[in-house]
Design a protein around this motif. Structure first.
Motif, PDB file in Angstrom:
ATOM      1  N   LEU A  37       0.525  -1.530   0.212  1.00 50.59           N
ATOM      2  CA  LEU A  37       0.213   0.170  -0.119  1.00 50.59           C
ATOM      3  C   LEU A  37       0.708   1.451  -0.251  1.00 50.59           C
ATOM      4  O   LEU A  37       0.789   2.619   0.567  1.00 50.59           O
ATOM      5  N   MET A  38       1.789   0.625  -0.725  1.00 53.00           N
ATOM      6  CA  MET A  38       2.989   2.153  -0.382  1.00 53.00           C
ATOM      7  C   MET A  38       2.379   3.433  -1.740  1.00 53.00           C
ATOM      8  O   MET A  38       2.782   4.290  -1.892  1.00 53.00           O
ATOM      9  N   TRP A  39       1.130   3.014  -2.683  1.00 54.98           N
ATOM     10  CA  TRP A  39       0.936   3.862  -3.551  1.00 54.98           C
ATOM     11  C   TRP A  39       0.034   4.830  -2.797  1.00 54.98           C
ATOM     12  O   TRP A  39      -0.317   5.845  -3.624  1.00 54.98           O
ATOM     13  N   THR A  40      -0.733   4.923  -1.990  1.00 55.69           N
ATOM     14  CA  THR A  40      -1.527   5.530  -0.627  1.00 55.69           C
ATOM     15  C   THR A  40      -0.631   6.615  -0.675  1.00 55.69           C
ATOM     16  O   THR A  40      -1.366   7.659  -0.741  1.00 55.69           O
ATOM     17  N   MET A  41       0.103   6.072  -0.387  1.00 52.07           N
ATOM     18  CA  MET A  41       0.930   8.402   0.585  1.00 52.07           C
ATOM     19  C   MET A  41       1.109   8.786  -0.652  1.00 52.07           C
ATOM     20  O   MET A  41       1.672   9.795  -0.800  1.00 52.07           O
ATOM     21  N   MET A  42       1.877   7.842  -1.948  1.00 50.63           N
ATOM     22  CA  MET A  42       2.474   8.599  -3.419  1.00 50.63           C
ATOM     23  C   MET A  42       0.911   9.637  -4.060  1.00 50.63           C
ATOM     24  O   MET A  42       0.931  10.054  -4.221  1.00 50.63           O
ATOM     25  N   LEU A  43       0.076   8.664  -3.010  1.00 49.38           N
ATOM     26  CA  LEU A  43      -1.043   8.870  -4.035  1.00 49.38           C
ATOM     27  C   LEU A  43      -2.166  10.194  -3.539  1.00 49.38           C
ATOM     28  O   LEU A  43      -2.464  11.924  -3.998  1.00 49.38           O
ATOM     29  N   ARG A  44      -1.648  10.353  -2.492  1.00 49.39           N
ATOM     30  CA  ARG A  44      -2.206  11.769  -0.913  1.00 49.39           C
ATOM     31  C   ARG A  44      -1.432  12.789  -1.472  1.00 49.39           C
ATOM     32  O   ARG A  44      -1.606  14.116  -1.383  1.00 49.39           O
ATOM     33  N   LEU A  45       0.495  12.553  -2.014  1.00 46.32           N
ATOM     34  CA  LEU A  45       1.391  13.708  -1.931  1.00 46.32           C
ATOM     35  C   LEU A  45       0.471  13.881  -3.197  1.00 46.32           C
ATOM     36  O   LEU A  45       1.105  15.673  -3.417  1.00 46.32           O
ATOM     37  N   ALA A  46       0.201  13.289  -4.366  1.00 44.73           N
ATOM     38  CA  ALA A  46       0.231  14.018  -6.071  1.00 44.73           C
ATOM     39  C   ALA A  46      -1.403  14.547  -5.867  1.00 44.73           C
ATOM     40  O   ALA A  46      -1.574  15.764  -6.249  1.00 44.73           O
ATOM     41  N   ILE A  47      -2.304  14.253  -4.711  1.00 51.97           N
ATOM     42  CA  ILE A  47      -3.725  14.969  -4.811  1.00 51.97           C
ATOM     43  C   ILE A  47      -2.716  16.004  -3.937  1.00 51.97           C
ATOM     44  O   ILE A  47      -3.464  17.577  -4.472  1.00 51.97           O
ATOM     45  N   VAL A  48      -1.575  16.362  -2.864  1.00 48.48           N
ATOM     46  CA  VAL A  48      -1.488  17.489  -2.107  1.00 48.48           C
ATOM     47  C   VAL A  48      -0.799  18.704  -3.213  1.00 48.48           C
ATOM     48  O   VAL A  48      -1.716  19.857  -2.932  1.00 48.48           O
ATOM     49  N   THR A  49       0.132  18.161  -3.003  1.00 47.17           N
ATOM     50  CA  THR A  49       1.508  19.530  -4.552  1.00 47.17           C
ATOM     51  C   THR A  49       0.569  19.536  -5.502  1.00 47.17           C
ATOM     52  O   THR A  49       1.422  20.731  -6.172  1.00 47.17           O
ATOM     53  N   ARG A  50      -0.544  18.713  -6.015  1.00 43.43           N
ATOM     54  CA  ARG A  50      -0.963  19.114  -8.374  1.00 43.43           C
ATOM     55  C   ARG A  50       0.185  18.895  -8.990  1.00 43.43           C
ATOM     56  O   ARG A  50       0.397  19.849  -9.863  1.00 43.43           O
ATOM     57  N   ARG A  51       1.588  18.043  -8.374  1.00 38.96           N
ATOM     58  CA  ARG A  51       2.960  18.578  -9.398  1.00 38.96           C
ATOM     59  C   ARG A  51       2.507  16.921 -10.469  1.00 38.96           C
ATOM     60  O   ARG A  51       2.673  16.204  -9.470  1.00 38.96           O
ATOM     61  N   ALA A  52       2.764  17.630 -11.421  1.00 36.17           N
ATOM     62  CA  ALA A  52       2.643  16.464 -12.837  1.00 36.17           C
ATOM     63  C   ALA A  52       4.032  15.472 -11.981  1.00 36.17           C
ATOM     64  O   ALA A  52       3.868  14.478 -12.331  1.00 36.17           O
ATOM     65  N   LEU A  53       5.377  16.009 -11.000  1.00 33.39           N
ATOM     66  CA  LEU A  53       6.429  14.824 -10.988  1.00 33.39           C
ATOM     67  C   LEU A  53       5.395  13.983 -10.018  1.00 33.39           C
ATOM     68  O   LEU A  53       6.209  13.012 -10.559  1.00 33.39           O
ATOM     69  N   ASP A  54       5.073  14.734  -9.211  1.00 29.78           N
ATOM     70  CA  ASP A  54       4.215  13.750  -8.138  1.00 29.78           C
ATOM     71  C   ASP A  54       3.362  13.059  -8.620  1.00 29.78           C
ATOM     72  O   ASP A  54       3.325  11.206  -8.584  1.00 29.78           O
ATOM     73  N   TRP A  55       2.811  12.813  -9.742  1.00 27.49           N
ATOM     74  CA  TRP A  55       1.632  12.276 -10.453  1.00 27.49           C
ATOM     75  C   TRP A  55       2.173  10.554 -11.079  1.00 27.49           C
ATOM     76  O   TRP A  55       2.131   9.717 -10.909  1.00 27.49           O
ATOM     77  N   TRP A  56       3.594  11.358 -11.351  1.00 28.83           N
ATOM     78  CA  TRP A  56       4.301  10.314 -12.320  1.00 28.83           C
ATOM     79  C   TRP A  56       5.306   9.862 -11.122  1.00 28.83           C
ATOM     80  O   TRP A  56       5.548   8.315 -11.033  1.00 28.83           O
ATOM     81  N   LEU A  57       5.488  10.048 -10.213  1.00 29.65           N
ATOM     82  CA  LEU A  57       6.442   9.130  -8.950  1.00 29.65           C
ATOM     83  C   LEU A  57       5.156   8.243  -8.447  1.00 29.65           C
ATOM     84  O   LEU A  57       5.180   6.962  -8.165  1.00 29.65           O
ATOM     85  N   PHE A  58       4.108   8.434  -8.562  1.00 31.17           N
ATOM     86  CA  PHE A  58       2.881   7.799  -7.674  1.00 31.17           C
ATOM     87  C   PHE A  58       2.327   6.738  -8.986  1.00 31.17           C
ATOM     88  O   PHE A  58       2.059   5.301  -9.136  1.00 31.17           O
ATOM     89  N   ALA A  59       2.271   6.707 -10.042  1.00 28.99           N
ATOM     90  CA  ALA A  59       2.453   5.630 -11.135  1.00 28.99           C
ATOM     91  C   ALA A  59       3.447   4.992 -10.682  1.00 28.99           C
ATOM     92  O   ALA A  59       3.052   3.977 -11.495  1.00 28.99           O
TER      93      ALA A  59
END
Length: 200
Positions: A37-59
């Motif tokens: 479930l490590m993807w959950t913290m990356m999903l939260r980070l991408a939602i909070v920061t709304r940066r394209a890099l964080d969305w790519w790291l989530f994927a």
């Protein structure tokens, strides 16, 4: 007529205690699920920061997790014996450690910047046309002034009146002529009196 308008609301960051609680919860979920479930913290980070890099790291975290699980699941027995199995285990554990480190650093940095940008002294809205502008005494720069020296007037020397001009020469001449005429008349009147007496 135009007014001041509405100011944009400033997004206040959540309290620090709540942020720390969320960070701990997402890290614990990732560790206790063994990286599933490590993807959950990356999903939260991408939602909070709304940066394209964080969305790519989530994927990427999802890809790394499923690839590692696939490689570990391809082992023939219950234990890891092949290079593929060890690679899968390294991907899951290494991805989890890297994701936790990046999540914590990016989340702390994001809310720190948000807190700094949310609390600076806000500029007041520009006044509408025709309204006076109040100036705060604390915003204007003051220059110390030296004590004022009283102005002492310079004493003026009195100007003497212009000298009296002498009477014109023509007046003197007329006066002299009148004096001569009066002398002549006196003499002439006296001679006439003598002649009258002598004729009697």
């Amino acid at each position: 007529m135009q007014g001041h308008g509405y100011t944009q609301p400033v997004n206040q960051p959540p309290p620090i205690g709540w942020l720390v609680f969320l960070r701990v919860v997402f890290v614990v979920i990732s560790v206790l699920s063994f990286g599933l479930l490590m993807w959950t913290m990356m999903l939260r980070l991408a939602i909070v920061t709304r940066r394209a890099l964080d969305w790519w790291l989530f994927a990427a975290s999802i890809v790394v997790e499923f690839l590692g699980l696939y490689l570990m699941g391809s082992e023939p027995g219950d234990e890891i014996h092949t290079a593929g199995g060890w690679t899968g285990l390294a991907l899951v554990l290494g991805g989890m450690v890297a994701a936790i480190a990046y999540y914590l650093s990016a989340d702390i940095r994001h809310f720190h910047q948000l807190r700094l940008s949310g609390y600076p002294t806000q500029r007041p809205p520009s006044p509408a046309y025709g309204y006076p502008q109040n100036q705060s005494p604390y915003t204007a720069t003051t220059v110390p002034q030296s004590p004022a020296v009283p102005h002492t007037p310079i004493p003026r020397t009195p100007v003497p009146p212009p000298p009296q001009r002498p009477a014109p020469a023509r007046i003197d001449q007329v006066r002299a002529e009148l004096d001569e005429l009066s002398d002549y008349l006196r003499k002439h009147d006296g001679r006439q009196d003598d002649n009258h007496e002598g004729g009697r």
